[in-house]
Design an enzyme around this catalytic site. Structure first.
Site, PDB file in Angstrom:
ATOM      1  N   SER A 582       0.852  -1.190   0.000  1.00 50.79           N
ATOM      2  CA  SER A 582       0.000   0.000   0.000  1.00 50.79           C
ATOM      3  C   SER A 582       0.889   1.242   0.000  1.00 50.79           C
ATOM      4  O   SER A 582       1.678   1.421  -0.926  1.00 50.79           O
ATOM      5  CB  SER A 582      -0.954  -0.045   1.191  1.00 50.79           C
ATOM      6  N   ASP A 668      -8.540  -4.925  -6.439  1.00 55.18           N
ATOM      7  CA  ASP A 668      -8.166  -3.835  -5.537  1.00 55.18           C
ATOM      8  C   ASP A 668      -8.661  -2.526  -6.149  1.00 55.18           C
ATOM      9  O   ASP A 668      -8.064  -2.016  -7.100  1.00 55.18           O
ATOM     10  CB  ASP A 668      -6.647  -3.799  -5.367  1.00 55.18           C
ATOM     11  N   HIS A 700      -7.143  -5.644  -2.057  1.00 55.24           N
ATOM     12  CA  HIS A 700      -5.957  -5.004  -1.489  1.00 55.24           C
ATOM     13  C   HIS A 700      -5.185  -5.972  -0.597  1.00 55.24           C
ATOM     14  O   HIS A 700      -4.036  -5.725  -0.256  1.00 55.24           O
ATOM     15  CB  HIS A 700      -6.411  -3.769  -0.693  1.00 55.24           C
TER      16      HIS A 700
END
Length: 724
Positions: A582, A668, A700
C-alpha cells in the site's frame, strides 16, 4: 477434546470428511491433527495451519467465554469458521461447531441461557453445551449481522438490499447483459461494484421465532453499517430497549466519495422518529470543492467543527442509560484524523471528549459497570495497550505490555476486562485483564493457547527495540527482528519494512502475510521504523506526512536502514532489500529512484506508482484530496500539490537500476492494479530484472489460502535470488 489440536487444516492440508450441511445433519469428523513440522522454522504452510481467533464474548455471569475461530484448508482453498467455548479460568475448552458449514458471530442471549449465532445466512440458537439447536429466522435475504435488545424482545437484523442509485438496473429483457451503466461516483468500493447496500431491520422475537422486521432506513439510499469494513458494532441498543443508535454517512455519489462525514443517529422504536446526535436539527450541509482538500474549506472551520463533520462511529450506551459514547474524528475528508472518545448526555445533548489528554487514537472502547468510566485501547510508542478515562477526561494507563491488545470488552466479573491480544511473536489469544491501582498491579492472564502446539515446535526470531536519530534531530522507534537461530558472529541479509496506511502504526502486530517471524525464519534481519506519519508519537508526528509523501518520511526510512548498517554488526550492508504494501508499496517505488544503490532488490505490494492516475483511479476520493491537496488538473494548485505530483514515483523510473517484484490484486479498487502493472512494465522496458505477481481474484489483501502460499513463496524466492 482439546480444540487447539483440532484443526480444519494442517501443514499437510488435511481435508474435512464432510457430512450434509444442515445443523441437524450428520456431524463432521475433523479429528485431531497432531501437526509435526518438517523443521523448526516458520513456513507458509505453518502460518495457514494456525487457528485465527476472531471474536470473544463473556457470559452475563462472567463464568464462560464463547468465541469464534477460523481454520483454513490449503487443499480446499477455503476457511471453516467454528464456535468454541471456554471457562473464564481457562479450563474446559471445547468446540461447539460440529458441521461442515461455518458458524459465526456467537453471542449470549436470554440472560446467558443460550448462544445465538449465524449459520447459512440465518440466526440459530443453542444451549451453551451445543445442544438443542433451533433456527430462529427464515429470512428470504441472508442475515449478515444481528444484535438482540437488552430485554430480548427485539433484534436488529442486517440485510443487503438492491441499490440502483449509482449503477442502473439493466433492462429485464437483457438478463445476460454484463454491462453496467454508471451515473455517479462510488459505483464500486474496496473490491465490489455497489449494486446492493446493507440496511438494519428491527424485528420482534416471538416464541415461534423472529419475524422479518422493519427497515429503520426505509426509503433512504444510505448504507448502514458503512462500507467497506463496518459491522454490527456500528449499531447499539439503548439500555431500555426502546431505541437504536446507528452509524451512517447520509450521502451518495460524489458527495459520498469526497467526504468522511458520518454521524450517530438515534431511532426511536415506538415513534419511528430519528434524531441526529452529532448535528442540530436545522443543520445544512456545507458546500465543498470536490477537487480540493477540505483542510482549508468552510466545512472544517472552527464554527462547523462543533457539528462533528468527520467520522463518528460505533456508538455504545452506558449501563445506566444516561449516555451514548462513540469514536469521533474532528475533520471532514481526513480518514486518519485522531480518533477521540465522545460522550453524549441524552438528557441535555451535551458532548464531551474524554480522551483529549491521550494524543493518539482510541482504537476500541467499552463502558465500565459504573457508567462513570470507560476503558479503551490505543497505540503509544509501538504498543497497543489498555487505558481508562472518567467523564472529566482523566486518562490512566492500565497495561504496559510489549504487545497489541486488539479488542476490549467487559468480562462481567468485578471490573475485569476481556481482550484479544497478539504480538510480533504470538498470534491472537484471549486474555482476562484485572486492572490494578497502577500499571504494575494490573494482572494480564491468557486463557487460550490456540496455536501452542505449532509454536512450541518453532524457533522464533527475537524482537529488539531501537531508537534512531532522524535527519531533523528527532528520535524514531525502530523494531529490529533477528533471524531465527541468530548467530551474533554472522552477517545477515536485511530488509527495510515500509509501513502502509500511510498512517498505520508499526506496532506489535501479528500478520498472516506480512509476518516478521516468517521473514526471520528465512534468515533475514528486519528493520521496521515508525517513520513520520504514524500514530502513537503525538499528532504532530502523525500528521507531518500529509502533503509530504516523499519528504521527511523517506528520509526516516533511510535513517533507519543507514543506522542499522552503521551500528548493527550483524547487518550486511551489501545485501539489503526494501519491501512494503500500500503506502509501503508506494515507498518502495519511490525509493527505487532515490536509494543511491543502497538496496539490491525491491518488493512492492499494491503500491501507488503514478499519483496523477491514482487521483482519479481510487474510489475514496477524500483520501487523495486530503493527501495531495488538489486535483492534478487544477491550475492554482497548492505548493504541496505541486510537490506531490512532481515527486510521483513514475517520474523517476529513468533512475531505476535495481531488480523489482511488483504484486497486485485485480479486485483492488483502492489502489487499482494498473499501478502495479505500470511499474512492472516500466521496469522491463528499461531492461531491469522484474516480476509481476498478479491476482485476478484478490483485493488489497490476499485472502485465499493457495494464493497466500503462492505470495509467500514468490516473495522469498525473489529475495533469496538477489540477497543470498
Amino acid at each position: 477434546m482439546n480444540i487447539t489440536r483440532t484443526l480444519f487444516a494442517t501443514v499437510m492440508a488435511l481435508t474435512l470428511s464432510a457430512g450434509s450441511a444442515g445443523a441437524q445433519d450428520n456431524t463432521v469428523n475433523i479429528g485431531k491433527s497432531n501437526i509435526r513440522l518438517a523443521s523448526d522454522r516458520m513456513t507458509p504452510e505453518a502460518l495457514w495451519a494456525m487457528g485465527r481467533i476472531a471474536s470473544a464474548e463473556a457470559s452475563p455471569d462472567g463464568k464462560q467465554i464463547v468465541y469464534q475461530v477460523g481454520y483454513y484448508s490449503v487443499k480446499e482453498n477455503k476457511s471453516h469458521q467454528v464456535i468454541c467455548i471456554i471457562n473464564s479460568n481457562g479450563k474446559n475448552n471445547r468446540r461447539l461447531t460440529t458441521v461442515a458449514a461455518s458458524e459465526t458471530d456467537p453471542t449470549w442471549i436470554n440472560g446467558g441461557k443460550n448462544i445465538a449465532y449465524l449459520y447459512k445466512g440465518q440466526i440459530w440458537m443453542m444451549n451453551p453445551d451445543g445442544t438443542e439447536r433451533r433456527q430462529l429466522t427464515k429470512s428470504a435475504a441472508d442475515i449478515e449481522g444481528f444484535k438482540f435488545s437488552p430485554d430480548g424482545k427485539k433484534v436488529i437484523l442486517i440485510k443487503s438490499m438492491p441499490f440502483n442509485e449509482i449503477i442502473k438496473k439493466n433492462p429485464d429483457d437483457l438478463p445476460k447483459a454484463t454491462g453496467r451503466v454508471v451515473t455517479d461516483l462510488m459505483y464500486r468500493h474496496w473490491d465490489h461494484y455497489v449494486e446492493s447496500i446493507q440496511h438494519p431491520f428491527v424485528a420482534d422475537v416471538t416464541a415461534e421465532g423472529i419475524v422479518n422486521g422493519e427497515d429503520i432506513l426505509a426509503g433512504e439510499p444510505f448504507e448502514c453499517p458503512m462500507e467497506p469494513f463496518g459491522g454490527i458494532e456500528q449499531l447499539a441498543w439503548s439500555t431500555d430497549s426502546k431505541a437504536v443508535a446507528y452509524t451512517c454517512r447520509k450521502k451518495t455519489g460524489r458527495d459520498y466519495a469526497v467526504s468522511t462525514d458520518s454521524d450517530i443517529y438515534l431511532y426511536n422504536i415506538e415513534s419511528r422518529k430519528t434524531v441526529n446526535l452529532c448535528k442540530p436539527a436545522d443543520y445544512k450541509n456545507v458546500e465543498v470543492d470536490a477537487t480540493h482538500t477540505m483542510k482549508d474549506q468552510k466545512v472544517n472551520s472552527a464554527e462547523n467543527l462543533k457539528n462533528n463533520p468527520g467520522y463518528d462511529t460505533n456508538p455504545q450506551f452506558s449501563p445506566d442509560g444516561r449516555y451514548v459514547a462513540w469514536q469521533s474524528m474532528a475533520r471532514d475528508g481526513y480518514e486518519a484524523d485522531r480518533n477521540r472518545l465522545c460522550v453524549y448526555e441524552l438528557a441535555t445533548g451535551k458532548k464531551v471528549y474524554v480522551t483529549e489528554s491521550f494524543d493518539s487514537n482510541v482504537d476500541a472502547f467499552c463502558w465500565n459497570a459504573d457508567s462513570e468510566t470507560l476503558s479503551f485501547i490505543g497505540v503509544w510508542h509501538g504498543h497497543v495497550n489498555m487505558y481508562k478515562t472518567n467523564l472529566d477526561g482523566d486518562v490512566r494507563q492500565l497495561t504496559n505490555d510489549w504487545a497489541d491488545f486488539v479488542s476490549i470488552a467487559p468480562a462481567n466479573d468485578g471490573g475485569k476486562l476481556l481482550a484479544l491480544r497478539q504480538s510480533m511473536s504470538a498470534p491472537t489469544d484471549i486474555y482476562i485483564v484485572t486492572p490494578g491501582k497502577d500499571v504494575k498491579k494490573t494482572a494480564v492472564r491468557r486463557i487460550t493457547e490456540e496455536n501452542k502446539h505449532i509454536l512450541d515446535q518453532l524457533t522464533l526470531g527475537k524482537v529488539q527495540e531501537r531508537w534512531v536519530k532522524t535527519t531533523d534531530g528527532k528520535d524514531m522507534l525502530c523494531w529490529i527482528m533477528l533471524p531465527a537461530g541468530f548467530d551474533e558472529t554472522k552477517k545477515y541479509p536485511t530488509l527495510l519494512f515500509c509501513e502502509g496506511g500511510p498512517q498505520s502504526p508499526v506496532s506489535q502486530f501479528w500478520s498472516y502475510r506480512w509476518n516478521f517471524q516468517i521473514m526471520a525464519a528465512n534468515g533475514y534481519v528486519i528493520v521496521a521504523p515508525n517513520r513520520r506519519g504514524l500514530p502513537g508519537f503525538g499528532s504532530e508526528w502523525n500528521e507531518q506526512i500529509s502533503g509530504d509523501w516523499t519528504g521527511q518520511c523517506m528520509k526516516d526510512y533511510l535513517s533507519a536502514i543507514d543506522d542499522a548498517c552503521a551500528n548493527l554488526p550483524f547487518v550486511d550492508k551489501d545485501r539489503l532489500g526494501a519491501v512494503g504494501a500500500s503506502f509501503g508499496g508506494f515507498s518502495v517505488y519511490y525509493l527505487a529512484g532515490h536509494h543511491d544503490k543502497r538496496f539490491k532488490c525491491f518488493i512492492s505490494h499494491d503500491g501507488a506508482f503514478n499519483l496523477e492516475s491514482m487521483y482519479t483511479d481510487t474510489e475514496e476520493a477524500w483520501f487523495s484530496n486530503w493527501e495531495y491537496d488538489d486535483a492534478y488538473w487544477n491550475k492554482k494548485k497548492t505548493a504541496g500539490a505541486v510537490k506531490t505530483y512532481d515527486n510521483s514515483p513514475h517520474k523517476f523510473v529513468y533512475k531505476w537500476d535495481t531488480p523489482i517484484l511488483c504484486i497486485h490484486g485485480e479486485k483492488d479498487y483502492r489502489i487499482n492494479y494498473n499501478q502495479g502493472m505500470g511499474a512492472f512494465n516500466a521496469a522491463r522496458m528499461k531492461g531491469i530484472p522484474a516480476e509481476l505477481l498478479i491476482f485476478p481474484d484478490e483485493n488489497h489483501w490476499v485472502l485465499k489460502p493457495q494464493n497466500g502460499i503462492l505470495w509467500q513463496r514468490t516473495f522469498f524466492n525473489w529475495l533469496d535470488r538477489w540477497l543470498k
